[in-house]
Design a protein around this motif. Structure first.
Motif, PDB file in Angstrom:
ATOM      1  N   GLN A  92      55.574  11.720  87.461  1.00  0.00           N
ATOM      2  CA  GLN A  92      55.749  13.122  87.116  1.00  0.00           C
ATOM      3  C   GLN A  92      56.832  13.301  86.059  1.00  0.00           C
ATOM      4  O   GLN A  92      56.782  14.237  85.256  1.00  0.00           O
ATOM      5  CB  GLN A  92      56.095  13.933  88.369  1.00  0.00           C
ATOM      6  N   ALA A  93      57.832  12.407  86.063  1.00  0.00           N
ATOM      7  CA  ALA A  93      58.885  12.468  85.049  1.00  0.00           C
ATOM      8  C   ALA A  93      58.428  11.861  83.727  1.00  0.00           C
ATOM      9  O   ALA A  93      58.793  12.344  82.641  1.00  0.00           O
ATOM     10  CB  ALA A  93      60.132  11.743  85.552  1.00  0.00           C
ATOM     11  N   ILE A  94      57.612  10.804  83.802  1.00  0.00           N
ATOM     12  CA  ILE A  94      57.242  10.042  82.606  1.00  0.00           C
ATOM     13  C   ILE A  94      56.163  10.725  81.766  1.00  0.00           C
ATOM     14  O   ILE A  94      56.290  10.836  80.533  1.00  0.00           O
ATOM     15  CB  ILE A  94      56.773   8.627  83.018  1.00  0.00           C
ATOM     16  N   LEU A  95      55.088  11.192  82.394  1.00  0.00           N
ATOM     17  CA  LEU A  95      53.921  11.630  81.620  1.00  0.00           C
ATOM     18  C   LEU A  95      54.181  12.827  80.708  1.00  0.00           C
ATOM     19  O   LEU A  95      53.578  12.907  79.633  1.00  0.00           O
ATOM     20  CB  LEU A  95      52.741  11.898  82.544  1.00  0.00           C
ATOM     21  N   PRO A  96      55.073  13.792  81.055  1.00  0.00           N
ATOM     22  CA  PRO A  96      55.357  14.861  80.100  1.00  0.00           C
ATOM     23  C   PRO A  96      56.029  14.382  78.807  1.00  0.00           C
ATOM     24  O   PRO A  96      56.038  15.108  77.813  1.00  0.00           O
ATOM     25  CB  PRO A  96      56.282  15.795  80.889  1.00  0.00           C
ATOM     26  N   LEU A  97      56.563  13.159  78.826  1.00  0.00           N
ATOM     27  CA  LEU A  97      57.182  12.590  77.615  1.00  0.00           C
ATOM     28  C   LEU A  97      56.163  11.902  76.706  1.00  0.00           C
ATOM     29  O   LEU A  97      56.444  11.660  75.528  1.00  0.00           O
ATOM     30  CB  LEU A  97      58.248  11.558  78.005  1.00  0.00           C
ATOM     31  N   LEU A  98      54.989  11.584  77.238  1.00  0.00           N
ATOM     32  CA  LEU A  98      53.996  10.795  76.505  1.00  0.00           C
ATOM     33  C   LEU A  98      53.220  11.669  75.531  1.00  0.00           C
ATOM     34  O   LEU A  98      52.614  12.664  75.927  1.00  0.00           O
ATOM     35  CB  LEU A  98      53.040  10.127  77.496  1.00  0.00           C
ATOM     36  N   GLU A  99      53.218  11.284  74.269  1.00  0.00           N
ATOM     37  CA  GLU A  99      52.450  12.014  73.256  1.00  0.00           C
ATOM     38  C   GLU A  99      51.080  11.380  73.017  1.00  0.00           C
ATOM     39  O   GLU A  99      50.143  12.058  72.618  1.00  0.00           O
ATOM     40  CB  GLU A  99      53.230  12.095  71.940  1.00  0.00           C
ATOM     41  N   THR A 100      50.955  10.080  73.257  1.00  0.00           N
ATOM     42  CA  THR A 100      49.671   9.397  73.101  1.00  0.00           C
ATOM     43  C   THR A 100      48.686   9.895  74.163  1.00  0.00           C
ATOM     44  O   THR A 100      49.069  10.155  75.300  1.00  0.00           O
ATOM     45  CB  THR A 100      49.863   7.876  73.260  1.00  0.00           C
ATOM     46  N   ASP A 101      47.426  10.029  73.788  1.00  0.00           N
ATOM     47  CA  ASP A 101      46.361  10.403  74.717  1.00  0.00           C
ATOM     48  C   ASP A 101      46.308   9.365  75.836  1.00  0.00           C
ATOM     49  O   ASP A 101      46.123   8.171  75.580  1.00  0.00           O
ATOM     50  CB  ASP A 101      45.036  10.447  73.953  1.00  0.00           C
ATOM     51  N   LEU A 102      46.459   9.803  77.092  1.00  0.00           N
ATOM     52  CA  LEU A 102      46.474   8.864  78.216  1.00  0.00           C
ATOM     53  C   LEU A 102      45.141   8.148  78.370  1.00  0.00           C
ATOM     54  O   LEU A 102      45.105   6.983  78.778  1.00  0.00           O
ATOM     55  CB  LEU A 102      46.847   9.588  79.515  1.00  0.00           C
ATOM     56  N   LEU A 103      44.043   8.816  78.027  1.00  0.00           N
ATOM     57  CA  LEU A 103      42.741   8.161  78.061  1.00  0.00           C
ATOM     58  C   LEU A 103      42.724   6.971  77.100  1.00  0.00           C
ATOM     59  O   LEU A 103      42.213   5.894  77.436  1.00  0.00           O
ATOM     60  CB  LEU A 103      41.632   9.146  77.687  1.00  0.00           C
ATOM     61  N   GLU A 158      47.426  -5.120  72.567  1.00  0.00           N
ATOM     62  CA  GLU A 158      48.219  -5.446  71.379  1.00  0.00           C
ATOM     63  C   GLU A 158      47.992  -4.436  70.249  1.00  0.00           C
ATOM     64  O   GLU A 158      48.831  -4.306  69.341  1.00  0.00           O
ATOM     65  CB  GLU A 158      47.914  -6.870  70.882  1.00  0.00           C
ATOM     66  N   ASN A 159      46.891  -3.675  70.323  1.00  0.00           N
ATOM     67  CA  ASN A 159      46.587  -2.681  69.281  1.00  0.00           C
ATOM     68  C   ASN A 159      47.012  -1.265  69.664  1.00  0.00           C
ATOM     69  O   ASN A 159      46.841  -0.333  68.875  1.00  0.00           O
ATOM     70  CB  ASN A 159      45.078  -2.669  68.985  1.00  0.00           C
ATOM     71  N   LEU A 160      47.577  -1.091  70.861  1.00  0.00           N
ATOM     72  CA  LEU A 160      47.940   0.250  71.328  1.00  0.00           C
ATOM     73  C   LEU A 160      49.224   0.733  70.661  1.00  0.00           C
ATOM     74  O   LEU A 160      50.234   0.035  70.652  1.00  0.00           O
ATOM     75  CB  LEU A 160      48.124   0.235  72.845  1.00  0.00           C
ATOM     76  N   LYS A 161      49.157   1.941  70.126  1.00  0.00           N
ATOM     77  CA  LYS A 161      50.342   2.572  69.543  1.00  0.00           C
ATOM     78  C   LYS A 161      50.817   3.667  70.499  1.00  0.00           C
ATOM     79  O   LYS A 161      50.185   4.717  70.610  1.00  0.00           O
ATOM     80  CB  LYS A 161      50.021   3.146  68.161  1.00  0.00           C
ATOM     81  N   LEU A 162      51.916   3.382  71.196  1.00  0.00           N
ATOM     82  CA  LEU A 162      52.476   4.349  72.132  1.00  0.00           C
ATOM     83  C   LEU A 162      53.469   5.258  71.426  1.00  0.00           C
ATOM     84  O   LEU A 162      54.343   4.788  70.699  1.00  0.00           O
ATOM     85  CB  LEU A 162      53.192   3.625  73.279  1.00  0.00           C
ATOM     86  N   LYS A 163      53.335   6.564  71.634  1.00  0.00           N
ATOM     87  CA  LYS A 163      54.249   7.522  71.025  1.00  0.00           C
ATOM     88  C   LYS A 163      54.861   8.390  72.113  1.00  0.00           C
ATOM     89  O   LYS A 163      54.150   8.933  72.959  1.00  0.00           O
ATOM     90  CB  LYS A 163      53.512   8.389  70.001  1.00  0.00           C
ATOM     91  N   TRP A 164      56.189   8.501  72.083  1.00  0.00           N
ATOM     92  CA  TRP A 164      56.920   9.255  73.096  1.00  0.00           C
ATOM     93  C   TRP A 164      57.745  10.364  72.452  1.00  0.00           C
ATOM     94  O   TRP A 164      58.216  10.220  71.325  1.00  0.00           O
ATOM     95  CB  TRP A 164      57.859   8.334  73.882  1.00  0.00           C
TER      96      TRP A 164
END
Length: 416
Positions: free
Chosen positions: A294-305, A317-323
């Motif tokens: 609940q604390a982490i997901l509101p910070l995630l900008e990348t589509d969770l799907l 290795e190709n995933l671009k995570l944006k926070w």
């Protein structure tokens, strides 16, 4: 696309909420869900619980991806069942889920692969356990081997407390057989850290970190709970400590998973104790944490799907995570008396304004147009800020707008 989220807590509401933001998802089945998911956009609660029935439902309803919240489904082999139907699911198979399902398996795994952890002994005999405890240096930690809903760990300060804990676990069976075997572990004094790792079977990515507050009372006192709040990211996950965690904890863990041929595509939650700038493994959890999610997901900008698809397709290795460049603070509102005895069935009212924070419901049911308390941990309120001071200020202002009879929450989340 149709997806499914399995579980009924605040973690599952947060997962459904985040997945609902994906433009590619048109429907989310929540199995069984709760009062919050009943009202969440794109969501529909489905009241089934048997693993085989859930797999059949997913196949018959053309569910493209399933995300498992609670550990018991994973330990009971839901991933193995889904694979029989060639269905896509995020989580480890039954054997790999033993990393959480058995504390003994996890400690022996850590020892075998050189994961830095506390010294320990394993007992399946009540008398031998007590004989050992007569000669140890207290405090020590006593853990039930099996699943105990996050409550199977006790810190004991003398032999009397140790005897009571061992009797409850091994003789009285207060966790339905989870304490037939126990781990007696060296007590480590320091601060805790939760590190979440994405695994696709061949590589890993660090997803996010958090600091959990497990004790029921302020000042980290009282009984262990499932978690009374969390902040993210963890302020100490940086520099040399971060490098030590990767070298002494994460990398040997991944090596062990590969060498043991464990089928693991999903999230691995590593619970750590940091003592004198050294990380020690406390436990593995084979799923998202609650309330850390609940604390982490509101910070995630990348589509969770998109995140889950990279895991399932073995393309991490190709995933671009944006926070977001922010800090999150999550405070759990519980029923007075939790984690022991508490009353249920009280109406929940929220004095909403345009800037009301995110609320994730957990022990809540929706009945006759009302949200009613239906568990110990009722809901979590989450706010973001540029730093922890701002996030704390916002979340404690927001939680004042939430009302139900016998509401209780800690006032020091993110402070201690």
């Amino acid at each position: 696309m149709k997806v499914m989220v399995i579980g009924s807590g605040g973690r599952e509401h947060a997962l459904a909420w985040k997945l609902a933001q994906s433009k590619r998802i048109k429907k989310i089945y929540c199995v069984p869900g709760n009062g919050g998911t009943a009202l969440e956009q794109k969501c529909e609660n489905v009241n089934i619980s048997d693993v085989k029935d859930i797999a059949l439902f997913a196949k018959e309803n053309n569910v493209k991806l399933t995300v498992v919240g609670p550990e018991d489904y994973l330990v009971n082999g839901i991933v193995d069942e889904f694979k029989k139907y060639d269905l896509k699911i995020i989580g480890p198979d039954k054997k790999a889920a033993s990393l959480e399902g058995s504390k003994v398996f996890a400690k022996n795994f850590a020892k075998k692969y050189g994961v830095q952890t506390a010294n320990y002994e394993v007992f399946d005999n009540y008398t031998k356990a007590l004989d050992y405890l007569k000669n140890v240096k207290f405090p020590v930690v006593i853990k039930a081997d099996g699943l105990a809903a996050g409550k199977g760990v006790t810190i004991v300060n003398d032999f009397s407390e140790a005897q009571e804990a061992v009797t409850n676990l091994m003789e009285k069976g207060i966790f339905s057989g989870a304490g037939k075997r126990i781990v007696v572990e060296q007590f480590l004094k320091g601060f805790e850290m939760s590190v979440f790792i994405l695994l696709d079977g061949k590589s890993y990515r660090i997803f996010q970190t958090a600091k959990d507050h497990k004790k029921a009372l302020e000042g980290e006192k009282g009984a262990n709970t499932g978690g009374m709040g969390a902040i993210s990211p963890h302020p100490e996950f940086k520099g040399e400590l971060k490098r030590k965690i990767q070298r002494k904890i994460i990398e040997p863990t991944i090596e062990g998973i590969i060498k043991e041929k464990l089928e693991y595509t999903g999230i691995l939650f590593i619970g750590l104790m940091i003592k004198e700038d050294e990380p020690y493994l406390l436990e593995y959890n084979v799923r998202f944490g609650d309330p850390e999610t609940q604390a982490i997901l509101p910070l995630l900008e990348t589509d969770l799907l998109e995140v889950f698809e990279h895991v399932e397709n073995r393309e991490l290795e190709n995933l671009k995570l944006k926070w977001k460049n922010a800090v999150s603070c999550c405070v759990v509102a519980a029923s007075k008396g939790y984690p022991f005895n508490y009353e249920k069935g009280f109406e929940i009212k929220v004095n909403a304004t345009s800037d009301i924070s995110t609320i994730f419901f957990a022990g809540v049911k929706y009945k006759n147009g009302k949200l009613l308390t239906n568990g110990g941990r009722v809901l979590a309120v989450v706010e973001l800020g540029k730093d922890i001071l701002e996030a704390r200020y916002r979340v404690y202002n927001s939680i004042k707008r939430v009302h139900f009879k016998n509401i209780y929450y800690r006032k020091d989340i993110g402070k201690v």
